[in-house]
Design a protein around this motif. Structure first.
Motif, PDB file in Angstrom:
ATOM      1  N   HIS A 151       0.788  -1.235   0.000  1.00  0.00           N
ATOM      2  CA  HIS A 151       0.000   0.000   0.000  1.00  0.00           C
ATOM      3  C   HIS A 151       0.825   1.293   0.000  1.00  0.00           C
ATOM      4  CE1 HIS A 151      -3.619  -2.354   0.703  1.00  0.00           C
ATOM      5  NE2 HIS A 151      -3.021  -2.954   1.731  1.00  0.00           N
ATOM      6  N   CYS A 152       2.112   1.217   0.305  1.00  0.00           N
ATOM      7  CA  CYS A 152       2.857   2.454   0.550  1.00  0.00           C
ATOM      8  C   CYS A 152       4.078   2.653  -0.339  1.00  0.00           C
ATOM      9  CB  CYS A 152       3.304   2.520   2.017  1.00  0.00           C
ATOM     10  SG  CYS A 152       1.962   2.294   3.203  1.00  0.00           S
ATOM     11  N   THR A 153       4.833   1.590  -0.589  1.00  0.00           N
ATOM     12  CA  THR A 153       6.133   1.780  -1.225  1.00  0.00           C
ATOM     13  C   THR A 153       6.044   2.102  -2.717  1.00  0.00           C
ATOM     14  OG1 THR A 153       6.340  -0.616  -1.566  1.00  0.00           O
ATOM     15  CG2 THR A 153       7.295   0.318   0.452  1.00  0.00           C
ATOM     16  N   SER A 154       4.885   1.956  -3.321  1.00  0.00           N
ATOM     17  CA  SER A 154       4.769   2.349  -4.733  1.00  0.00           C
ATOM     18  C   SER A 154       4.996   3.851  -4.896  1.00  0.00           C
ATOM     19  CB  SER A 154       3.389   1.968  -5.283  1.00  0.00           C
ATOM     20  OG  SER A 154       2.368   2.632  -4.562  1.00  0.00           O
ATOM     21  N   CYS A 155       4.756   4.611  -3.817  1.00  0.00           N
ATOM     22  CA  CYS A 155       5.010   6.066  -3.822  1.00  0.00           C
ATOM     23  C   CYS A 155       6.184   6.429  -2.924  1.00  0.00           C
ATOM     24  CB  CYS A 155       3.770   6.830  -3.347  1.00  0.00           C
ATOM     25  SG  CYS A 155       2.260   6.515  -4.292  1.00  0.00           S
ATOM     26  N   HIS A 156       6.309   5.710  -1.806  1.00  0.00           N
ATOM     27  CA  HIS A 156       7.306   6.062  -0.791  1.00  0.00           C
ATOM     28  C   HIS A 156       8.466   5.064  -0.796  1.00  0.00           C
ATOM     29  CE1 HIS A 156       4.721   9.170   0.891  1.00  0.00           C
ATOM     30  NE2 HIS A 156       3.717   8.317   0.841  1.00  0.00           N
ATOM     31  N   SER A 157       9.288   5.152  -1.835  1.00  0.00           N
ATOM     32  CA  SER A 157      10.474   4.304  -1.934  1.00  0.00           C
ATOM     33  C   SER A 157      11.531   5.032  -2.743  1.00  0.00           C
ATOM     34  CB  SER A 157      10.129   2.959  -2.586  1.00  0.00           C
ATOM     35  OG  SER A 157       9.698   3.165  -3.927  1.00  0.00           O
ATOM     36  N   ALA A 158      12.709   4.454  -2.791  1.00  0.00           N
ATOM     37  CA  ALA A 158      13.794   5.084  -3.543  1.00  0.00           C
ATOM     38  C   ALA A 158      13.466   5.151  -5.029  1.00  0.00           C
ATOM     39  CB  ALA A 158      15.092   4.320  -3.319  1.00  0.00           C
ATOM     40  N   ASN A 159      12.732   4.146  -5.529  1.00  0.00           N
ATOM     41  CA  ASN A 159      12.335   4.104  -6.940  1.00  0.00           C
ATOM     42  C   ASN A 159      10.837   3.823  -7.031  1.00  0.00           C
ATOM     43  OD1 ASN A 159      15.090   4.259  -8.231  1.00  0.00           O
ATOM     44  ND2 ASN A 159      15.368   2.413  -6.971  1.00  0.00           N
ATOM     45  N   PRO A 160      10.009   4.844  -6.907  1.00  0.00           N
ATOM     46  CA  PRO A 160       8.549   4.651  -6.913  1.00  0.00           C
ATOM     47  C   PRO A 160       8.071   4.022  -8.226  1.00  0.00           C
ATOM     48  CG  PRO A 160       9.135   6.870  -6.186  1.00  0.00           C
ATOM     49  CD  PRO A 160      10.364   6.256  -6.749  1.00  0.00           C
ATOM     50  N   THR A 161       7.049   3.183  -8.121  1.00  0.00           N
ATOM     51  CA  THR A 161       6.450   2.557  -9.311  1.00  0.00           C
ATOM     52  C   THR A 161       5.152   3.223  -9.717  1.00  0.00           C
ATOM     53  OG1 THR A 161       5.326   0.936  -7.885  1.00  0.00           O
ATOM     54  CG2 THR A 161       7.491   0.329  -8.769  1.00  0.00           C
ATOM     55  N   ASP A 162       4.598   4.072  -8.838  1.00  0.00           N
ATOM     56  CA  ASP A 162       3.381   4.800  -9.188  1.00  0.00           C
ATOM     57  C   ASP A 162       3.724   5.877 -10.213  1.00  0.00           C
ATOM     58  OD1 ASP A 162       1.169   6.643  -9.190  1.00  0.00           O
ATOM     59  OD2 ASP A 162       0.491   5.754  -7.315  1.00  0.00           O
ATOM     60  N   VAL A 206       6.970  13.285  -1.344  1.00  0.00           N
ATOM     61  CA  VAL A 206       7.306  14.170  -0.221  1.00  0.00           C
ATOM     62  C   VAL A 206       8.606  13.779   0.477  1.00  0.00           C
ATOM     63  CG1 VAL A 206       4.907  14.841   0.171  1.00  0.00           C
ATOM     64  CG2 VAL A 206       5.833  12.908   1.453  1.00  0.00           C
ATOM     65  N   GLY A 207       9.482  13.066  -0.226  1.00  0.00           N
ATOM     66  CA  GLY A 207      10.776  12.687   0.336  1.00  0.00           C
ATOM     67  C   GLY A 207      10.693  11.637   1.427  1.00  0.00           C
ATOM     68  N   LEU A 208       9.561  10.964   1.561  1.00  0.00           N
ATOM     69  CA  LEU A 208       9.347   9.993   2.639  1.00  0.00           C
ATOM     70  C   LEU A 208       9.465   8.570   2.089  1.00  0.00           C
ATOM     71  CD1 LEU A 208       8.444   9.356   5.577  1.00  0.00           C
ATOM     72  CD2 LEU A 208       6.084   9.372   4.713  1.00  0.00           C
ATOM     73  N   ARG A 209      10.409   7.814   2.627  1.00  0.00           N
ATOM     74  CA  ARG A 209      10.597   6.419   2.211  1.00  0.00           C
ATOM     75  C   ARG A 209      10.092   5.480   3.299  1.00  0.00           C
ATOM     76  NH1 ARG A 209      16.661   5.498   0.230  1.00  0.00           N
ATOM     77  NH2 ARG A 209      15.850   3.355   0.331  1.00  0.00           N
ATOM     78  N   LEU A 210       9.449   4.388   2.852  1.00  0.00           N
ATOM     79  CA  LEU A 210       8.928   3.386   3.776  1.00  0.00           C
ATOM     80  C   LEU A 210       9.323   1.984   3.319  1.00  0.00           C
ATOM     81  CD1 LEU A 210       5.296   4.818   4.261  1.00  0.00           C
ATOM     82  CD2 LEU A 210       7.248   5.093   5.794  1.00  0.00           C
ATOM     83  N   ASP A 211      10.440   1.888   2.567  1.00  0.00           N
ATOM     84  CA  ASP A 211      10.822   0.615   1.962  1.00  0.00           C
ATOM     85  C   ASP A 211      11.812  -0.187   2.792  1.00  0.00           C
ATOM     86  OD1 ASP A 211      12.675   2.573   1.570  1.00  0.00           O
ATOM     87  OD2 ASP A 211      12.925   2.257  -0.586  1.00  0.00           O
TER      88      ASP A 211
END
Length: 397
Positions: free
Chosen positions: A325-336, A344-349
């Motif tokens: 639910h989260c890392t597609s936007c909040h990761s080093a390489n977003p897939t969204d 927003v510079g926030l990583r959750l990966d």
């Protein structure tokens, strides 16, 4: 080399919106302050005057209630600040909420409305808000600002509840701000400036201007003054999900908007030299009401207790939830596709990133449903509960 034009447009429009808004609100507040401090001049035919000091110099301002006897050669108009505030704000609406409607505008958990119909509803709300307000001003109700204000406030709160049933709460909030902001700019474009142009034309033609033109423009200017703080709150509320993430976000919006009106009225009374102390109690009650209501909701023990699980929830349990639910936007390489760079510079990966962001996860995905955006990944309440248990247990590895 690849350039993210959408992101740069977002920055440009947002910067212009803030700059133009500061200029517009600043001039609006100043002229209301000026009106409230005018004194009857000792000589001349001006209706009021005020002396002030700023930047090492003295200023002497005079006001003519209808118009001066002779048209001055150099006349300054205040309109482009309002126009550019609306143009930049509407551009942001299109760029963020309409272009990215699936992520930002629609909440599939509330409604299965299609993108075209959602955008049509959003645009219709903006147009209808101006038609309703302008009609109120032109009816007998418009002669009493108190009744008009009560009806207009009720209309906006009702619209907030309606839009919240179709849109994400964040989008519903921003569209109420767009509705009020559009009314404010339309007041300038359709009433204030045209009436002033008629007065100028009469002076040039050696005619006596109609005093009703100035009265109408003044009334709309006063309305704009009272709508300013609620609109500013909506602008900053996007950074505070506890407001639009409440169970009844329209109620929180109504309370805080009313708080903004009360604060503005207290300032206006004080500037006129009238007592504003009785309003302080109302301001305190409204502020406490918003805080207490949101806090009681957040304290509602929705997540199950730790005793319901044999062992505390660890990162191994929540990692798949974050991944889905989260890392597609909040990761080093977003897939969204909506986020070419980390949102927003926030990583959750990783565990370290998730642990550092535990309070943000709790605020936006556990205690409110403001994340994921539009809940396009369909995060369930049970998954939110698991995240809440993990954070409550100390966000352990």
């Amino acid at each position: 080399m690849s350039i993210d034009f959408v992101e740069w447009l977002n920055l440009a429009f947002r910067w212009l919106h803030i700059t133009a808004g500061i200029a517009w609100i600043g001039s609006s507040f100043y002229f209301v302050w000026l009106d409230n401090h005018l004194k009857r001049p000792e000589e001349g035919n001006a209706s009021g005057e005020v002396w002030s000091v700023h930047g090492g110099g003295f200023y002497h301002k005079q006001k003519y209630q209808v118009a001066p006897a002779k048209m001055p050669q150099d006349l300054h108009w205040f309109k482009w600040e309002a126009y550019f505030t609306w143009i930049s704000g509407f551009s942001l609406l299109v760029l963020i909420y309409y272009w990215g409607a699936n992520n930002y505008l629609i909440d599939p958990a509330k409604s299965d409305i299609s993108v075209p119909w959602a955008i049509a509803l959003a645009l219709a709300a903006i147009v209808v808000s101006w038609l309703f307000y302008d009609l109120l001003c032109r009816t007998p109700v418009g002669r009493d600002n108190r009744w008009l204000g009560a009806l207009w406030f009720s209309f906006l709160v009702g619209a907030a509840a309606l839009l919240d049933s179709y849109f994400s709460s964040k989008a519903a909030y921003i569209h109420i701000g767009a509705m009020a902001g559009t009314v404010m700019v339309a007041n300038v474009f359709f009433v204030i400036i045209p009436n002033q142009r008629k007065v100028v034309a009469d002076l040039v033609s050696d005619k006596t201007p109609d005093p009703k033109l100035g009265q109408q423009a003044k009334q709309r200017s006063v309305h704009n003054n009272y709508m300013t703080l609620p609109v500013l709150f909506i602008m900053i509320s996007q950074h505070h999900p506890m407001t639009y993430g409440a169970e009844r976000p329209w109620l929180v919006l109504g309370i805080i908007a009313l708080l903004g009106v009360a604060i503005r009225h207290a300032f206006n009374l004080r500037h006129r030299g009238q007592s504003s102390e009785p309003l302080y109690l109302l301001i305190a009650i409204l502020a406490l009401s918003a805080v207490i209501y949101v806090s009681l909701e957040r304290d509602d023990p929705r997540p199950p207790s730790q005793a319901s699980r044999p062992e505390p929830v660890t990162y191994a349990t929540v990692a798949p939830i974050l991944q889905q639910h989260c890392t597609s936007c909040h990761s080093a390489n977003p897939t969204d596709p909506a986020f070419p760079v980390t949102a927003v510079g926030l990583r959750l990966d990783t565990f370290e990133h998730a642990q550092q962001a535990a309070s943000q996860i709790e605020a936006r995905a556990v205690k409110t449903n403001s994340m994921p955006l539009g809940n396009t990944s369909s995060m369930t309440q049970s998954e939110r509960d698991v995240l809440g248990e993990w954070i409550a247990a100390g966000a352990k590895p």
